[in-house]
Motif scaffolding. Structure first.
Motif, mmCIF file in Angstrom:
data_model
loop_
_atom_site.group_PDB
_atom_site.id
_atom_site.type_symbol
_atom_site.label_atom_id
_atom_site.label_comp_id
_atom_site.label_asym_id
_atom_site.label_seq_id
_atom_site.Cartn_x
_atom_site.Cartn_y
_atom_site.Cartn_z
ATOM 1 N N SER A 137 24.687 -40.486 12.839
ATOM 2 C CA SER A 137 24.482 -39.768 14.103
ATOM 3 C C SER A 137 25.213 -40.512 15.205
ATOM 4 O O SER A 137 25.451 -41.731 15.084
ATOM 5 N N ILE A 138 25.481 -39.818 16.324
ATOM 6 C CA ILE A 138 25.984 -40.543 17.498
ATOM 7 C C ILE A 138 24.952 -41.586 17.948
ATOM 8 O O ILE A 138 25.300 -42.559 18.601
ATOM 9 N N ASN A 144 19.772 -44.119 23.373
ATOM 10 C CA ASN A 144 19.227 -43.150 24.331
ATOM 11 C C ASN A 144 17.715 -43.248 24.330
ATOM 12 O O ASN A 144 17.107 -43.681 23.350
ATOM 13 N N TYR A 150 14.534 -43.696 15.157
ATOM 14 C CA TYR A 150 15.508 -42.740 14.606
ATOM 15 C C TYR A 150 16.923 -43.306 14.733
ATOM 16 O O TYR A 150 17.695 -43.329 13.772
ATOM 17 N N PRO A 180 27.220 -36.893 13.936
ATOM 18 C CA PRO A 180 27.162 -35.754 14.858
ATOM 19 C C PRO A 180 26.292 -36.038 16.081
ATOM 20 O O PRO A 180 25.327 -36.798 16.019
ATOM 21 N N GLY A 181 26.639 -35.363 17.162
ATOM 22 C CA GLY A 181 25.792 -35.338 18.356
ATOM 23 C C GLY A 181 24.919 -34.099 18.343
ATOM 24 O O GLY A 181 24.503 -33.637 17.276
ATOM 25 N N LEU A 182 24.684 -33.554 19.540
ATOM 26 C CA LEU A 182 23.752 -32.433 19.693
ATOM 27 C C LEU A 182 24.113 -31.274 18.763
ATOM 28 O O LEU A 182 25.177 -30.677 18.873
ATOM 29 N N PHE A 187 16.353 -29.320 12.762
ATOM 30 C CA PHE A 187 16.156 -30.716 13.133
ATOM 31 C C PHE A 187 15.260 -30.872 14.373
ATOM 32 O O PHE A 187 14.314 -31.660 14.383
ATOM 33 N N GLN A 240 28.551 -32.134 25.602
ATOM 34 C CA GLN A 240 27.815 -33.406 25.582
ATOM 35 C C GLN A 240 28.764 -34.569 25.863
ATOM 36 O O GLN A 240 29.866 -34.629 25.327
HETATM 37 C C1 8X3 Z 1 20.863 -36.683 16.994
HETATM 38 C C2 8X3 Z 1 21.983 -36.559 17.948
HETATM 39 O O1 8X3 Z 1 22.618 -35.765 20.307
HETATM 40 O O2 8X3 Z 1 20.591 -34.837 19.329
HETATM 41 O O3 8X3 Z 1 21.317 -37.233 15.800
HETATM 42 O O4 8X3 Z 1 20.624 -37.151 20.057
HETATM 43 S S1 8X3 Z 1 21.424 -36.057 19.500
#
Ligand code: 8X3
Length: 250
Positions: A137-138, A144, A150, A180-182, A187, A240
Motif C-alpha cells: 500500500s502507499i 497517515n 495497518y 495502491p492508494g485510495l 476494503f 490523491q
Molecule cells: C490504503 C491506501 O489511500 O486508502 O491501503 O490510505 S489509502
C-alpha cells in the motif's frame, strides 16, 4: 499449457478483478478465500474446475492453509504466479483508541498469512522460475493518522518483497510489491465495520482507483519478458496527493 496463478483473497475486491483479468488472458487459476459461494461463482464464470480451482480456507490458519494446498489436484500442482492479495484494514482511529484484537487480525492476515503461504509455495515457484506479486500500500511509505498497525503491516509486505528478491537471486523468480492508494472496493466497508456513510464520505467525488486498475497493473507486471522485474509500483488516483506536515502549537 496455460500458466497457473494462485490468487489469495479472490472472493472480493482486488482479488476478483485480478482473477478476471488473468482468466481473460487464458491463465488457469487457483482461487482462495473464505467464502465458498463466491469462489464457486467465479469458478463457474471462468468455465468450471478445469480452468479454476476453489480453495476455501482462512489464511490466518497455518494448518488449514497446508491442508488446502495439499488438496490441490495434480493438474494444479505447478504454480507459476502467486498473487498475495488477501489482506484487510480494521479501524481508522488513533492508537490510543484502537482495539488490540483488530490489530492482531491485521497482523495475522496481512503478515503471518502472507509469509506462511509464500513459504509453503516457494519451492514450487522456484522450480517454475515463477512470479510473486504482493499487495502492499502507499501506507508502506507515507504515514497517515489512523494508519498505525495497518500501515505497519503494509511496510512489512513491501520490505519482505524486496528481501525475497535478494534471497531469490539467481533463481529467475520475479517479485513485485504493488502499493495502491485510495481504491474503491469492499476494503473500506470492512475497515469501517460496514458503514455506508463512511464509505460515501471517503469515496464521494474522489474518482478513486478501481479494482480493475490494480488488476491491469498486475497483469502488466506478469506479462513483461522474463528478464524484467518490477520491484515496486506506487499507484494513486489523480485526486490523491500529499498534505503538509502537521504541527501542534501551544
Ligand atoms: C490504503 C491506501 O489511500 O486508502 O491501503 O490510505 S489509502
Amino acid at each position: 499449457m496455460s500458466k497457473i496463478a494462485l490468487i489469495t483473497g479472490a472472493s472480493a475486491g482486488f482479488g476478483t478483478a485480478i482473477a478476471r483479468r488473468f482468466a481473460k488472458e487464458g491463465w488457469t487459476l487457483i482461487l482462495t478465500g473464505r467464502r465458498q459461494d463466491r469462489l464457486d461463482a467465479l469458478v463457474e464464470e471462468f468455465g468450471g474446475r478445469e480452468k479454476a480451482f476453489p480453495l476455501c480456507f482462512d489464511i490466518r490458519d497455518e494448518a488449514a492453509t497446508r491442508a488446502a494446498l495439499e488438496s490441490l489436484p495434480p493438474a494444479f500442482s505447478t504454480i507459476d504466479a502467486l498473487i498475495n492479495n488477501a489482506g484487510l484494514a480494521l479501524g481508522t482511529g488513533p492508537i490510543q483508541e484502537c482495539d488490540l484484537d483488530q490489530w492482531k487480525t491485521m497482523i495475522d492476515t496481512n503478515v503471518t498469512g502472507l509469509v506462511t503461504i509464500t513459504r509453503l509455495l516457494i519451492d514450487g515457484i522456484i522450480a517454475q522460475g515463477g512470479l510473486i506479486v504482493n499487495l502492499s500500500s502507499i501506507a508502506a511509505h507515507w504515514p497517515n493518522r489512523g494508519g498505525n498497525t495497518y500501515a505497519g503491516t503494509k511496510a512489512f509486505v513491501r520490505q519482505f518483497s524486496l528481501g525475497l528478491r535478494s534471497d531469490l537471486h539467481g533463481t529467475g523468480v520475479r517479485v513485485t510489491s504493488i502499493e495502491p492508494g485510495l481504491s474503491e472496493s469492499e476494503f473500506t466497508i470492512v475497515r469501517t465495520g460496514g458503514s455506508q456513510e463512511a464509505y460515501d464520505k471517503l469515496y464521494g467525488g474522489a474518482d478513486a482507483l478501481q479494482p480493475e486498475d490494480i488488476a491491469e497493473t498486475i497483469h502488466w507486471v506478469a506479462s513483461l519478458p522474463a528478464h524484467v522485474n518490477i520491484n515496486s509500483i506506487e499507484i494513486m488516483p489523480v485526486s490523491q496527493s500529499w498534505a503538509p506536515y502537521q504541527v501542534h502549537r501551544k
